[in-house]
Enzyme design. Structure first.
Site, PDB file in Angstrom:
ATOM      1  N   ASN A  90       0.916  -1.163   0.000  1.00  0.00           N
ATOM      2  CA  ASN A  90       0.000   0.000   0.000  1.00  0.00           C
ATOM      3  C   ASN A  90       0.949   1.205   0.000  1.00  0.00           C
ATOM      4  O   ASN A  90       1.651   1.443   0.984  1.00  0.00           O
ATOM      5  CB  ASN A  90      -0.846  -0.070   1.276  1.00  0.00           C
ATOM      6  CG  ASN A  90      -1.993   0.931   1.356  1.00  0.00           C
ATOM      7  OD1 ASN A  90      -2.478   1.195   2.434  1.00  0.00           O
ATOM      8  ND2 ASN A  90      -2.458   1.467   0.255  1.00  0.00           N
ATOM      9  N   CYS A  97      -5.415   6.382   7.659  1.00  0.00           N
ATOM     10  CA  CYS A  97      -4.690   5.448   6.784  1.00  0.00           C
ATOM     11  C   CYS A  97      -3.714   4.676   7.675  1.00  0.00           C
ATOM     12  O   CYS A  97      -2.678   5.211   8.084  1.00  0.00           O
ATOM     13  CB  CYS A  97      -3.938   6.196   5.688  1.00  0.00           C
ATOM     14  SG  CYS A  97      -3.061   5.057   4.602  1.00  0.00           S
ATOM     15  N   ASN A 145      -1.744   1.988   7.180  1.00  0.00           N
ATOM     16  CA  ASN A 145      -0.402   1.656   6.687  1.00  0.00           C
ATOM     17  C   ASN A 145       0.493   2.898   6.631  1.00  0.00           C
ATOM     18  O   ASN A 145       1.687   2.834   6.956  1.00  0.00           O
ATOM     19  CB  ASN A 145      -0.499   0.996   5.306  1.00  0.00           C
ATOM     20  CG  ASN A 145      -1.089  -0.407   5.387  1.00  0.00           C
ATOM     21  OD1 ASN A 145      -0.788  -1.166   6.313  1.00  0.00           O
ATOM     22  ND2 ASN A 145      -1.942  -0.755   4.438  1.00  0.00           N
ATOM     23  N   ASN A 191     -12.379   6.635   9.184  1.00  0.00           N
ATOM     24  CA  ASN A 191     -12.834   6.685   7.795  1.00  0.00           C
ATOM     25  C   ASN A 191     -13.877   5.563   7.616  1.00  0.00           C
ATOM     26  O   ASN A 191     -13.920   4.611   8.403  1.00  0.00           O
ATOM     27  CB  ASN A 191     -11.658   6.548   6.804  1.00  0.00           C
ATOM     28  CG  ASN A 191     -10.817   5.319   7.015  1.00  0.00           C
ATOM     29  OD1 ASN A 191     -10.963   4.598   7.999  1.00  0.00           O
ATOM     30  ND2 ASN A 191      -9.924   5.051   6.099  1.00  0.00           N
ATOM     31  N   HIS A 234     -15.942   2.340   6.513  1.00  0.00           N
ATOM     32  CA  HIS A 234     -15.676   0.996   5.981  1.00  0.00           C
ATOM     33  C   HIS A 234     -16.946   0.158   5.983  1.00  0.00           C
ATOM     34  O   HIS A 234     -17.720   0.198   6.945  1.00  0.00           O
ATOM     35  CB  HIS A 234     -14.635   0.269   6.839  1.00  0.00           C
ATOM     36  CG  HIS A 234     -13.261   0.822   6.674  1.00  0.00           C
ATOM     37  ND1 HIS A 234     -12.391   0.392   5.686  1.00  0.00           N
ATOM     38  CD2 HIS A 234     -12.614   1.808   7.350  1.00  0.00           C
ATOM     39  CE1 HIS A 234     -11.263   1.070   5.779  1.00  0.00           C
ATOM     40  NE2 HIS A 234     -11.366   1.945   6.778  1.00  0.00           N
ATOM     41  N   GLU A 236     -10.469   0.551  -2.072  1.00  0.00           N
ATOM     42  CA  GLU A 236     -10.376   1.772  -1.274  1.00  0.00           C
ATOM     43  C   GLU A 236     -11.089   2.947  -1.941  1.00  0.00           C
ATOM     44  O   GLU A 236     -10.903   3.194  -3.141  1.00  0.00           O
ATOM     45  CB  GLU A 236      -8.905   2.153  -1.066  1.00  0.00           C
ATOM     46  CG  GLU A 236      -8.204   1.322  -0.026  1.00  0.00           C
ATOM     47  CD  GLU A 236      -6.855   1.923   0.362  1.00  0.00           C
ATOM     48  OE1 GLU A 236      -6.592   3.098   0.033  1.00  0.00           O
ATOM     49  OE2 GLU A 236      -6.070   1.208   0.987  1.00  0.00           O
ATOM     50  N   ARG A 237     -11.826   3.664  -1.128  1.00  0.00           N
ATOM     51  CA  ARG A 237     -12.479   4.909  -1.564  1.00  0.00           C
ATOM     52  C   ARG A 237     -11.427   5.844  -2.188  1.00  0.00           C
ATOM     53  O   ARG A 237     -10.370   6.078  -1.603  1.00  0.00           O
ATOM     54  CB  ARG A 237     -13.104   5.574  -0.333  1.00  0.00           C
ATOM     55  CG  ARG A 237     -13.671   6.946  -0.583  1.00  0.00           C
ATOM     56  CD  ARG A 237     -14.315   7.502   0.654  1.00  0.00           C
ATOM     57  NE  ARG A 237     -13.352   7.829   1.710  1.00  0.00           N
ATOM     58  CZ  ARG A 237     -13.613   8.591   2.758  1.00  0.00           C
ATOM     59  NH1 ARG A 237     -14.829   9.081   2.922  1.00  0.00           N
ATOM     60  NH2 ARG A 237     -12.700   8.840   3.682  1.00  0.00           N
ATOM     61  N   CYS A 283      -4.811  -2.574   3.166  1.00  0.00           N
ATOM     62  CA  CYS A 283      -5.487  -1.403   3.740  1.00  0.00           C
ATOM     63  C   CYS A 283      -5.520  -1.604   5.253  1.00  0.00           C
ATOM     64  O   CYS A 283      -6.208  -2.499   5.752  1.00  0.00           O
ATOM     65  CB  CYS A 283      -6.903  -1.281   3.177  1.00  0.00           C
ATOM     66  SG  CYS A 283      -7.837   0.103   3.881  1.00  0.00           S
ATOM     67  N   GLY A 284      -4.739  -0.799   5.966  1.00  0.00           N
ATOM     68  CA  GLY A 284      -4.610  -0.983   7.416  1.00  0.00           C
ATOM     69  C   GLY A 284      -5.902  -0.705   8.158  1.00  0.00           C
ATOM     70  O   GLY A 284      -6.329  -1.503   9.010  1.00  0.00           O
ATOM     71  N   GLY A 302      -8.781  -0.778   6.885  1.00  0.00           N
ATOM     72  CA  GLY A 302      -9.729  -1.808   6.426  1.00  0.00           C
ATOM     73  C   GLY A 302      -9.542  -3.110   7.186  1.00  0.00           C
ATOM     74  O   GLY A 302     -10.520  -3.804   7.516  1.00  0.00           O
TER      75      GLY A 302
HETATM   76  N1  LIG Z   1      -4.658   2.815   2.768  1.00  0.00           N
HETATM   77  C1  LIG Z   1      -5.458   3.023   3.865  1.00  0.00           C
HETATM   78  C2  LIG Z   1      -6.703   3.793   3.883  1.00  0.00           C
HETATM   79  C3  LIG Z   1      -6.807   4.860   2.819  1.00  0.00           C
HETATM   80  C4  LIG Z   1      -7.885   5.890   2.991  1.00  0.00           C
HETATM   81  C5  LIG Z   1      -9.090   5.589   2.203  1.00  0.00           C
HETATM   82  N2  LIG Z   1      -8.907   5.422   0.802  1.00  0.00           N
HETATM   83  C6  LIG Z   1     -10.218   6.588   2.518  1.00  0.00           C
HETATM   84  O1  LIG Z   1     -10.575   7.436   1.668  1.00  0.00           O
HETATM   85  O2  LIG Z   1     -10.739   6.509   3.632  1.00  0.00           O
HETATM   86  C7  LIG Z   1      -5.083   2.300   5.116  1.00  0.00           C
HETATM   87  O3  LIG Z   1      -4.002   1.685   5.150  1.00  0.00           O
HETATM   88  O4  LIG Z   1      -5.817   2.406   6.098  1.00  0.00           O
END
Ligand SMILES: N[C@@H](CCC[C@H](N)C(=O)O)C(=O)O
Length: 271
Positions: free
Chosen positions: A13, A74, A76, A155, A157, A206-207, A215-216, A218
């Site tokens: 990532n 995020c 990661n 964020n 999920h 990922e959004r 995705c951490g 996630g």
């Molecule tokens: N890569 C991520 C999360 C990235 C953010 C996501 N795309 C969003 O818009 O919320 C991770 O490692 O958590």
């Protein structure tokens, strides 16, 4: 303006990390998208900008997706930034502030970084959802997947539990689900298979970014949703296409995420 950057990743990532602590960086959504172009720019899953540290933290981390939108978390990238600050300060504990809160991180003896991702938020307004619903099972279905659990890790999920990940196409389902009217701020969409009470397999659309190798946040959301459903215990290895994260949902409600970080290269970029 020519500035140095680092290309880092956590399980593939990948991130462009810029340092805006000394001076604000003139970034616009269009410029962010241009840097994120994997052919004409550098390419990244998220752009991370370090900003001056608010009181009680070591840095403020701003996160942008390749479509120019801002993300509240995020996982990661938090490990990557933590390792940078640890190298800078010589300390093995740092705190990173994001728009969603303060995230303490610790270097473990085995070289992995552990981040306290805070407690998940489980209410429908927290995710957020468009209207009141039980976040444990939303009345949402698309093709072979249905009834996701939703939560916020800073964020949004939604996690779809499936019998066999190989039988679904996350690249086809992900974009439609990301934009489903249930999610007024869109959502990160996880497709998860329970392999054992302490082992999950996960692919995340990922959004604002699309399919990623890991995705951490996630992985944290998926363990929380799996435990809430009684599919796993409160600790599990989450195997993503890029590798494994160890996730634990502590009894005090905080979620700990443990995994590796790496620097791919450094360079300079015109912003
Ligand atoms: N890569 C991520 C999360 C990235 C953010 C996501 N795309 C969003 O818009 O919320 C991770 O490692 O958590």
């Amino acid at each position: 303006m020519l500035i140095p950057f680092r290309k880092m990743h956590g399980l593939g990532n990948d991130f462009v990390v810029l340092d805006g602590r000394e001076q604000p960086l003139p970034l616009t959504p269009a410029r962010i998208t241009a840097i994120g172009d994997r052919r004409r720019g550098v390419g990244f899953d998220q752009l991370v900008v370090l900003e001056p540290a608010p009181e009680g933290s070591d840095v403020f981390m701003r996160i942008a997706n390749p479509d120019g939108s801002e993300a509240g978390a995020c996982g990661n990238a938090t490990r990557c930034v933590a390792s940078l600050l640890m190298a800078e300060t010589g300390r093995d504990r740092v705190t990173i502030r994001t728009i969603s809160g303060a995230l303490p991180a610790e270097a473990l003896p085995d070289g992995l970084i552990q981040v306290d991702m805070g407690p998940p938020r489980l209410g429908w307004r927290d995710v957020p959802l468009a209207r009141e619903a039980d976040t444990l099972r939303l009345p949402l279905a698309l093709g072979p997947v249905s009834g996701p659990a939703a939560c916020s890790m800073g964020n949004p999920h939604a996690t779809f539990f499936v019998k066999d990940l190989a039988a679904i196409d996350p690249a086809e389902l992900g974009p439609m689900l990301e934009h489903d009217p249930w999610f007024p701020e869109r959502a990160n969409i996880g497709f998860a298979q329970v392999l054992a009470p302490d082992h999950l397999r996960l692919v995340v659309w990922e959004r604002g970014a699309g399919l990623t190798l890991a995705c951490g946040s996630g992985a944290c959301a998926t363990l929380v949703n799996a435990a809430r459903r009684g599919l796993t215990g409160r600790e599990a290895t989450v195997s993503l296409p890029g590798g494994d994260l160890r996730i634990a949902w502590r009894e005090d409600g905080h979620v700990l995420m443990t995994g590796p970080v790496a620097t791919a290269y450094r360079g300079e970029i015109e912003i």
